[in-house]
Write an enzyme that holds these catalytic residues in place. Sequence first.
Site, PDB file in Angstrom:
ATOM      1  N   GLY A  29      20.197  56.638  -7.049  1.00 26.33           N
ATOM      2  CA  GLY A  29      21.404  57.114  -6.368  1.00 26.33           C
ATOM      3  C   GLY A  29      21.323  58.589  -6.047  1.00 26.33           C
ATOM      4  O   GLY A  29      20.348  59.267  -6.384  1.00 26.33           O
ATOM      5  N   GLY A  82      23.404  57.373 -12.770  1.00 25.63           N
ATOM      6  CA  GLY A  82      24.769  57.618 -12.309  1.00 25.63           C
ATOM      7  C   GLY A  82      25.645  56.403 -12.541  1.00 25.63           C
ATOM      8  O   GLY A  82      25.241  55.440 -13.202  1.00 25.63           O
ATOM      9  N   ALA A  83      26.851  56.445 -11.984  1.00 23.11           N
ATOM     10  CA  ALA A  83      27.768  55.301 -12.085  1.00 23.11           C
ATOM     11  C   ALA A  83      28.746  55.373 -10.922  1.00 23.11           C
ATOM     12  O   ALA A  83      28.976  56.440 -10.351  1.00 23.11           O
ATOM     13  CB  ALA A  83      28.515  55.338 -13.407  1.00 23.11           C
ATOM     14  N   ASP A  84      29.305  54.224 -10.598  1.00 15.18           N
ATOM     15  CA  ASP A  84      30.347  54.194  -9.565  1.00 15.18           C
ATOM     16  C   ASP A  84      31.723  54.388 -10.190  1.00 15.18           C
ATOM     17  O   ASP A  84      32.615  54.946  -9.567  1.00 15.18           O
ATOM     18  CB  ASP A  84      30.269  52.871  -8.797  1.00 15.18           C
ATOM     19  CG  ASP A  84      28.933  52.745  -8.097  1.00 15.18           C
ATOM     20  OD1 ASP A  84      28.636  53.604  -7.251  1.00 15.18           O
ATOM     21  OD2 ASP A  84      28.161  51.822  -8.423  1.00 15.18           O
ATOM     22  N   GLY A  97      24.312  51.257  -5.173  1.00 15.38           N
ATOM     23  CA  GLY A  97      23.040  51.395  -4.457  1.00 15.38           C
ATOM     24  C   GLY A  97      22.169  50.150  -4.555  1.00 15.38           C
ATOM     25  O   GLY A  97      20.987  50.184  -4.212  1.00 15.38           O
ATOM     26  N   GLU A 103      18.300  48.592 -13.100  1.00 13.27           N
ATOM     27  CA  GLU A 103      18.978  49.618 -13.914  1.00 13.27           C
ATOM     28  C   GLU A 103      19.361  49.038 -15.272  1.00 13.27           C
ATOM     29  O   GLU A 103      19.192  49.682 -16.315  1.00 13.27           O
ATOM     30  CB  GLU A 103      20.223  50.119 -13.185  1.00 13.27           C
ATOM     31  CG  GLU A 103      19.889  50.933 -11.941  1.00 13.27           C
ATOM     32  CD  GLU A 103      21.096  51.300 -11.091  1.00 13.27           C
ATOM     33  OE1 GLU A 103      20.948  52.176 -10.243  1.00 13.27           O
ATOM     34  OE2 GLU A 103      22.170  50.711 -11.260  1.00 13.27           O
TER      35      GLU A 103
END
Length: 218
Positions: A29, A82-84, A97, A103
């Site tokens: 990401g 990362g994270a949403d 992504g 992941e």
Amino acid sequence: MTQDEMKKTAAIKALEFIEDDTIVGVGTGSTVNHFIDALASKKNDITGAVSSSEESTKRLKALDIEVFDLNGVNEISVYVDGADEITEHMHMIKGGGAALTREKIVAAVAKSFVCICDESKQVPMLGKFPLPVEVIPMARSYVARELVKLGGDPVYRQGVVTDNGNVILDVHNLDIIDPKRLESDINAIVGVVTNGLFAHRGADVLILGTPEGAKVVK
Ligand code: 5RP
């Protein structure tokens, strides 16, 4: 400070969690791209990296960071991704992504998961961001019908094929009151590879990029 600058602040802070002579798990990401760029400054101190996507592998290799096949690696001390969305319980939605399956695999191997994001990703409850589900292509319609039974509105992510050759359904309007249970229930649908809920294996450390700098939450 822009959102991208906050992402970069969090990514640079994550370097403090990287130990010398270890293999680093690397997510995917725009926030992780900043981390990969920063990791280049430590490339002679670490053994190398295991990557969660073709995109990250390309970026790591371009910076001369050695990328190992996960099957040849016994131990990953730290996984940075990362994270949403992320909650105070360190449960996450990931997969914006489309790299959620790899992941989840690398995160499962890692001793510690360091999540890096800008402050907008911290939420009181998961679910405003549609939940990505990776699906075997021939099962797409069946899985979509099963997701409707769970209360969601699945939308086929047109034109996206994952690194594993599968498709993504983005599930809107889910009531994510019990993230661990929903993670298990969705993964039990035949044809689902995995879903983007990271609740059974959440983050251990959260580094939030804020206008005041990087804030570490453990
Ligand atoms: C990719 C992911 C990413 O970590 C997530 O989408 C956050 O991305 P970004 O750092 O670009 O905001 O799960 O599958």
